[in-house]
Design an enzyme around this catalytic site. Sequence first.
Site, PDB file in Angstrom:
ATOM      1  N   LYS A   1      -7.527   5.411  -7.582  1.00 44.66           N
ATOM      2  CA  LYS A   1      -7.830   6.514  -8.604  1.00 44.66           C
ATOM      3  C   LYS A   1      -9.174   7.235  -8.076  1.00 44.66           C
ATOM      4  O   LYS A   1      -9.065   8.574  -8.174  1.00 44.66           O
ATOM      5  CB  LYS A   1      -7.916   5.877  -9.929  1.00 44.66           C
ATOM      6  CG  LYS A   1      -6.713   5.331 -10.734  1.00 44.66           C
ATOM      7  CD  LYS A   1      -6.901   4.578 -11.817  1.00 44.66           C
ATOM      8  CE  LYS A   1      -5.479   4.035 -12.302  1.00 44.66           C
ATOM      9  NZ  LYS A   1      -5.966   3.303 -13.552  1.00 44.66           N
TER      10      LYS A   1
ATOM     11  N   THR B   1       3.652  -0.908   8.809  1.00 43.10           N
ATOM     12  CA  THR B   1       4.551  -1.110   9.598  1.00 43.10           C
ATOM     13  C   THR B   1       4.041  -1.391  11.019  1.00 43.10           C
ATOM     14  O   THR B   1       4.075  -2.395  11.719  1.00 43.10           O
ATOM     15  CB  THR B   1       5.652  -0.203   9.805  1.00 43.10           C
ATOM     16  OG1 THR B   1       6.370  -0.262   8.456  1.00 43.10           O
ATOM     17  CG2 THR B   1       6.718  -0.615  10.690  1.00 43.10           C
TER      18      THR B   1
ATOM     19  N   GLY C   1       0.772  -1.221  -0.063  1.00 42.91           N
ATOM     20  CA  GLY C   1       0.054   0.097  -0.070  1.00 42.91           C
ATOM     21  C   GLY C   1       0.890   1.150   0.215  1.00 42.91           C
ATOM     22  O   GLY C   1       2.224   1.230   0.026  1.00 42.91           O
TER      23      GLY C   1
ATOM     24  N   SER D   1      -3.298   2.761 -18.735  1.00 46.59           N
ATOM     25  CA  SER D   1      -4.783   3.295 -18.226  1.00 46.59           C
ATOM     26  C   SER D   1      -5.136   4.690 -18.625  1.00 46.59           C
ATOM     27  O   SER D   1      -6.128   5.299 -18.164  1.00 46.59           O
ATOM     28  CB  SER D   1      -4.741   3.221 -16.861  1.00 46.59           C
ATOM     29  OG  SER D   1      -3.869   4.343 -16.065  1.00 46.59           O
TER      30      SER D   1
END
Length: 793
Positions: free
Chosen positions: A722, A363, A356, A679
């Site tokens: 997005k 973490t 991510g 894209s």
Amino acid sequence: MNKLNINRELSLVAIPDTVLLPGKSVTIKISKEIGNRFYKKIVQDDFYGVALALKEGVSGDLYGEDDLYHVGTLIKIEDTKILKNDYQFVIDVIDRVEAKEFIKDGTDYKIKYDFISDIIDLDSKNQKEMISYIKTLVSEISQNFRGAEVYVEYVNGLDDISDIISYLFPFMNLSFRERQEFLEIRSLRRKSLRFLDILIEQKESIKFQMEMTAKFNEKINKSYRENILRQQLKSIQEELNEVEGTPSKKKKDYRELIEAANMPEDVKEIAMDEVNKLERQGANSSEGNVIENYLNLLTSLPWGKSEIRDIDIKAARKILDDEHYGLEKVKDRIIQHLTVMKLKQNKQGSILLLVGPPGTGKTSLGKSIAKALQRKYVRISLGGVRDEAEIRGHRRTYIGALPGRIIQGMKRAGEKNPVFILDEIDKLIESGNGDPASALLEVLDPEQNNTFSDHYLEVPYDLSDVLFIATANSLRDIPGPLRDRMEIIDISSYTTYEKFHITKEHLLPLVLEEHGLNSNQLQIQDEALKTIIEKYTREAGVRGVKRKLSEVARVAAEKIVLNEVKLPYVVKEDMLIDILGNQFMEYDMAAKSNAPGVVTGLAWTPVGGDILFIEGALMPGSGQLILTGQLGDVMKESARISQSLIRSRLALSLKNIEFNKNDLHIHVPAGAIPKDGPSAGVALFTTIASLVTGHRVDPKMAMTGEISLRGAVLPVGGIKEKVLAAHRSGIKRIILPKDNERDLMDIPKDVRDELQFILVETVEDVIKETIGIELPKPAVLDMVTNVSSGASV
């Protein structure tokens, strides 16, 4: 005794972990509280009672009928003594009984019972032979113990097989379950054969223990002699003034440490060889230091079996919920993994990979997992690591050799089953010193990491109990073989709503603590927090928000120390410009209006989603397509396909435009940043269509999707990131490929409710929704679609 004179309904005496056999008198001690209840029940029935054993794991205070074995014994209290803290009862075990009915008596039970007699299926001749076998075995076993002659003589004086069994049974080393099963045997033949088996097992066990004791004593004697010789050697060295740095003491310490380290036998042998080699080194030997460093590592690593702690799934869920807001799917996936570990008795199988954007809690999720599992937490950062030796270690023959980071981490952990975080695994760099990503293959493969080989250690080390959790910003830079060995959990960007709650509930208390403040000294209003999130940061995670809160805390700390403000110091929205300065320039926000040829696209980056503006210009030339903005090969291909589609789809409508006499220039701003990916096709197509038709595109509309030469709009990835980026930037409508409709369920409902999604399948749909021109779909598109689906044309 006439059994018929005893009441056939007696009080229950529940006995944990003990099985009483008829024909014996036993003495038991019970605490005063339970002893009082026990005595009151028994005295009501002339000191008679029915003793039934409680099943394993059942409390002695709370039990029901199903928690008791139904075969037990009839007992009578012969003597009672009240001691300082407990009762002492002498119990005569009369006969075997079976509980037929349980009658509730207050908090206890009354038992209706029947006596159980052995089925005599062994004739007198076989009984005599069995008694002879048993006496012979008892005599052989007694030879291993001093003072056993009295017991053997007593056994030899018994002629009844049941009496012999009752006398010897308490001395047998049997589990509670085995004793209960023996009590329930009703056939004299089966009981005799089972008892004979028990005696044979006891004999072999004692024989084995005696052999082991003899070998152990021999080893102890040898160690004792070696210690005496070392002491004498030390004395001689002292007399000769040759003790420089007490090497003999170190040798002795290493042997003790090796014995205490619980190493596997093969590793222990290697360690002992190194100790012997160290003892042969001279006082000024350089190799001695190398050997000592190696022995220090061997003896400090955790080798023994790790403690298996039960995993409390509910507690783990609470820890994850308390320490991390949102991320419901991620937390569900982690809980599922912990549940499987619980069922597998903590045996580690798959390796987790948290992927991510920065600042989304990857973490800290690892820390929470370690806390939930009650394990040690170890973290190493792999960002920028380019040397394979960082993972596998250096050969000990090299000067300055060190073990790899994995073994160093295990040494720091001090136990075999820590939670081991491999941070930034996507930022490993292949170089002339080897490929560290390939070196990690053995570490992260559950099928082979039980024999991990470190070049410095030179002996196999078991990593199978370690829970490895890797973190990464992107999957693109992780080699396929390494990625296949990990179970991927995607962590997406946070919504503004989620950021607000994370900031208020987690980040703000943490920042206050880090700056020595509390909520009675500094308070930040909710509106000010929302402004910091929306107008002072542009990120997928919350790392930038924490930095801004730290700025506020530093300003407040100065004012509080100098007594310039009244407590509590409350930060309001209109105070942020004075504290934090100007807000971010909104260059990445949707404009109020766009010129023809300007379109808003959506992009995915390793740090979350983003919007990008694509600009086009038409000028006199020779029909060239000019592309600027550091576009990659994939985007260049999309631009060329878009140009071809415009010329083919809008040929009739654009007769006044001569493409061969005009150059088309496509530019994507922020040219210092490389851009590529499958894209941007829809956005590039719309840019050219808007430019050549002169129609403006709604600035509050953004789009993503790839196109093919036949005019189909193809699905793309990263939809959630997005869409969240578009929402942050003020976009109201989003064009998506029809095949990405299923991805909308991953988007938070509060974001979905504020956006309008337009799903398209062809470039004709795109033209209709963006510039308002409705074109018929060409027949060739249907033909190609049928061919691609396998239909005949």
